[in-house]
Scaffold this active site. Structure first.
Site, PDB file in Angstrom:
ATOM      1  N   LYS A 243      42.612  36.317  26.635  1.00  0.00           N
ATOM      2  CA  LYS A 243      43.757  36.683  27.476  1.00  0.00           C
ATOM      3  C   LYS A 243      43.401  36.438  28.935  1.00  0.00           C
ATOM      4  O   LYS A 243      42.650  37.194  29.541  1.00  0.00           O
ATOM      5  CB  LYS A 243      44.157  38.152  27.300  1.00  0.00           C
ATOM      6  CG  LYS A 243      45.552  38.370  27.912  1.00  0.00           C
ATOM      7  CD  LYS A 243      45.856  39.772  28.323  1.00  0.00           C
ATOM      8  CE  LYS A 243      45.272  40.163  29.630  1.00  0.00           C
ATOM      9  NZ  LYS A 243      45.764  39.416  30.799  1.00  0.00           N
TER      10      LYS A 243
ATOM     11  N   GLY B  37      36.479  42.406  34.786  1.00  0.00           N
ATOM     12  CA  GLY B  37      37.583  42.893  35.608  1.00  0.00           C
ATOM     13  C   GLY B  37      37.167  44.154  36.336  1.00  0.00           C
ATOM     14  O   GLY B  37      35.976  44.403  36.541  1.00  0.00           O
TER      15      GLY B  37
ATOM     16  N   GLU C  74      34.979  48.684  46.525  1.00  0.00           N
ATOM     17  CA  GLU C  74      35.009  47.220  46.427  1.00  0.00           C
ATOM     18  C   GLU C  74      36.303  46.705  47.066  1.00  0.00           C
ATOM     19  O   GLU C  74      37.396  47.016  46.590  1.00  0.00           O
ATOM     20  CB  GLU C  74      34.950  46.807  44.959  1.00  0.00           C
ATOM     21  CG  GLU C  74      34.868  45.313  44.781  1.00  0.00           C
ATOM     22  CD  GLU C  74      34.909  44.893  43.321  1.00  0.00           C
ATOM     23  OE1 GLU C  74      35.735  45.429  42.563  1.00  0.00           O
ATOM     24  OE2 GLU C  74      34.110  44.013  42.953  1.00  0.00           O
TER      25      GLU C  74
ATOM     26  N   GLY D  26      38.154  48.633  32.942  1.00  0.00           N
ATOM     27  CA  GLY D  26      37.044  48.738  31.982  1.00  0.00           C
ATOM     28  C   GLY D  26      37.072  50.074  31.256  1.00  0.00           C
ATOM     29  O   GLY D  26      36.872  50.142  30.041  1.00  0.00           O
TER      30      GLY D  26
ATOM     31  N   THR E 100      36.607  48.164  37.379  1.00  0.00           N
ATOM     32  CA  THR E 100      35.997  49.307  36.714  1.00  0.00           C
ATOM     33  C   THR E 100      37.078  50.195  36.087  1.00  0.00           C
ATOM     34  O   THR E 100      36.907  50.690  34.963  1.00  0.00           O
ATOM     35  CB  THR E 100      35.137  50.085  37.732  1.00  0.00           C
ATOM     36  OG1 THR E 100      34.134  49.175  38.214  1.00  0.00           O
ATOM     37  CG2 THR E 100      34.462  51.286  37.104  1.00  0.00           C
TER      38      THR E 100
END
Ligand code: NAD
Length: 495
Positions: A179, A232, A388, A237, A234
């Site tokens: 994906k 990807g 980030e 995740g 966090t």
């Protein structure tokens, strides 16, 4: 769409066919240079993911049973096909992501081919082991494929990440459902066509662009998916780990980062400036391993910064297809706004913007997702030094001692990449050991190679891509015990 050398693939790739989504939905793919519509691609939803998983599931037994050298040969052919279409793929990736053509042509596409080639070569070299157990028994360990591997990738290096995910999974006999990110599906869909052309059996690779909360979520919770390989954020995740609980599938997580890039007083400052600029400004800073926190020894901080700021201001922003462009637009308008919002956070926190901090003045870039190279002097505990930003945005902090450098380098929740610049060999190795990171670069930054393990620790995730580590991640160990000539104790023998 023009400039890519041909029509762009826009349909889902399921079971060897190129099909529309069952519900008929589409995703608009934007050109980040001016936010115009580049293409409309079919939008996979849960029912399309189900079809793709069913196709991968059906293809698994034959693919797993195929001689490993044959699987390898197909991956090698795919590497050749990527090289044969290098120019077209580089253009496509540049138009979809905004990543300058000089980089996609020199790095992304060659690295994609190199990764397929590496794992193609590895397919028939995945060996088991014989374990020295007690006398009379032979114990051997084989590595078996897992089944259907779901690969979920982000938008920052879409094509290259396809090869990182597909290479080890396919080499070891798994089938896959990929994906791509909804923002950047074009190179993955073109890759699906090349995969069919070079002769992969139908269903071995399926490609289903769709949104995360629908298509991605369904893949993560699907009971017939044996593993999710995810790259990807966090936050996503965590959601994937929760969704994986449905069938306790294996999960591999390559998540965010806040890389420390440490310049010691004895460093070659010219090399360090150049490497540090690459560390943060390459791909507009949209890299999990970006060196987004510059830690400078106070004796050289000002001298380093003088040249570094000059370098940052001189970076050529422009149309990503222009070969003189060094920095293109960020990949989406939402992301540009998110990065710019951190400038406000920095100002609110009392940080000092040393350069950049806005969109460029050039009217030719006004419609696009451009952000200037931005350097901010910030408190190491502040949000901009902890979160980030994922853009061309680097914080600067100074330190006095080696111990302080280590403490600052390790003072985030992430643990992905870290760099250091010094001429002192012993310090270099001490620091490499002390930094809490999955990857450390000494007198360089952001090197990757298909043979070298890639991944992080802490909130940067777990598991490793690339190299033999990736083969282990894509397989399960099976231990087989053979009684060769052992005298079994009588246990329950009667008489
Ligand atoms: P993201 O997490 O929003 O999206 C990544 C992918 O996950 C996309 O395909 C998205 O559609 C999908 N997704 C979103 N929600 C989902 C859900 N609920 N279930 C399943 N899938 C879902 O991340 P992004 O903004 O696209 O990418 C940037 C992030 O990726 C940054 O944090 C960056 O550091 C990280 N990243 C990490 C690495 C690494 O190797 N560690 C490499 C590149 C990027």
């Amino acid at each position: 769409m023009t400039g890519t050398g041909g029509a762009v693939a826009t349909k889902l790739s399921i079971g060897g066919d190129f099909v529309d989504a069952l519900a008929g939905g589409t995703i608009e793919v934007l050109d980040p240079h001016d936010c115009s519509v580049l293409a409309e691609v079919a939008e996979a939803r849960a029912e399309d993911v189900d079809r793709a998983v069913a196709a991968a599931h059906a293809a698994f037994p034959a693919w797993a049973a195929m001689p490993a050298a044959e699987r390898g040969r197909l991956l090698l052919r795919l590497a050749d096909a990527v090289e044969a279409h290098a120019d077209e793929l580089a253009h496509l990736e540049t138009r979809d992501t905004g990543h300058p053509l000089r980089d996609t042509a020199a790095l992304d596409v060659p690295r994609t081919a190199a990764t397929f080639r590496y794992f193609g070569g590895m397919a028939d070299k995945v060996e088991g082991a014989v374990i020295p157990v007690e006398r009379g028994f032979l114990n051997y360990v084989e590595r078996e494929p897992l089944g259907v591997v779901g690969a979920i990738v982000p938008w920052n290096f879409p094509l290259m990440f396809c090869s990182w995910k597909l290479g080890p999974a396919l080499a070891t006999g798994n089938t896959t459902v990929l994906k791509p990110a909804e923002l950047t599906p074009l190179s993955s869909l073109r890759l699906a066509e090349l995969i069919a052309e070079v002769g992969f059996p139908p269903g071995v690779v399926n490609v289903v662009p769709g949104y995360g909360p629908t298509a991605g979520q369904r893949l993560a919770e699907h009971p017939d998916v044996a593993k999710i390989a995810f790259t990807g954020s966090t936050a996503t995740g965590r959601r994937i780990v929760e969704a994986s609980a449905t069938n306790l599938k294996r999960v591999q997580l390559e998540l965010g980062g806040k890389g420390a890039n440490v310049v010691f007083a004895d460093a070659d400052l010219d090399a360090a400036r150049n490497g540090s600029a690459f560390a943060i400004f390459h791909n507009q800073g949209q890299a999990c391993i970006a060196g987004s926190r510059l830690l400078l020894h106070e004796d050289v901080a000002e001298e380093f910064l003088d040249g570094f700021l000059e370098l940052a201001r001189s970076i050529r922003l422009g149309h990503p297809l222009d070969l003189s462009t060094e920095m293109g637009p960020l990949t989406s308008p939402m992301h540009r706004d998110r990065v710019l919002s951190y400038v406000k956070v920095a100002l609110d926190e009392g940080a000092e913007i040393l350069t950049g901090g806005g969109s460029p003045d050039d009217p030719r870039l006004a419609q696009g997702c451009y952000v200037e190279p931005t350097v901010v002097r910030a408190d190491p505990a502040s949000r901009v030094a902890q979160e980030e930003v994922f853009g061309p945005f680097v914080t600067v902090t100074t330190f006095r001692t080696d111990a302080e450098a280590v403490a600052l380098a390790n003072a985030t929740e992430y643990g992905l990449g870290a760099g250091l610049w010094t001429r002192d060999l012993s310090r270099a190795h001490r620091m490499a050991r002390a930094f809490r990171a999955g990857m450390v670069w000494i007198n360089s930054y952001k090197r990757v190679n298909p043979g070298s393990p890639f991944g992080g620790t802490g909130q940067s995730g777990y598991g490793r891509e690339m190299g033999f580590e990736a083969v282990h991640e894509a397989t399960e160990a099976k231990s087989v015990w053979v009684n060769v000539d052992a005298d079994l104790p009588p246990f329950y023998r009667r008489g």
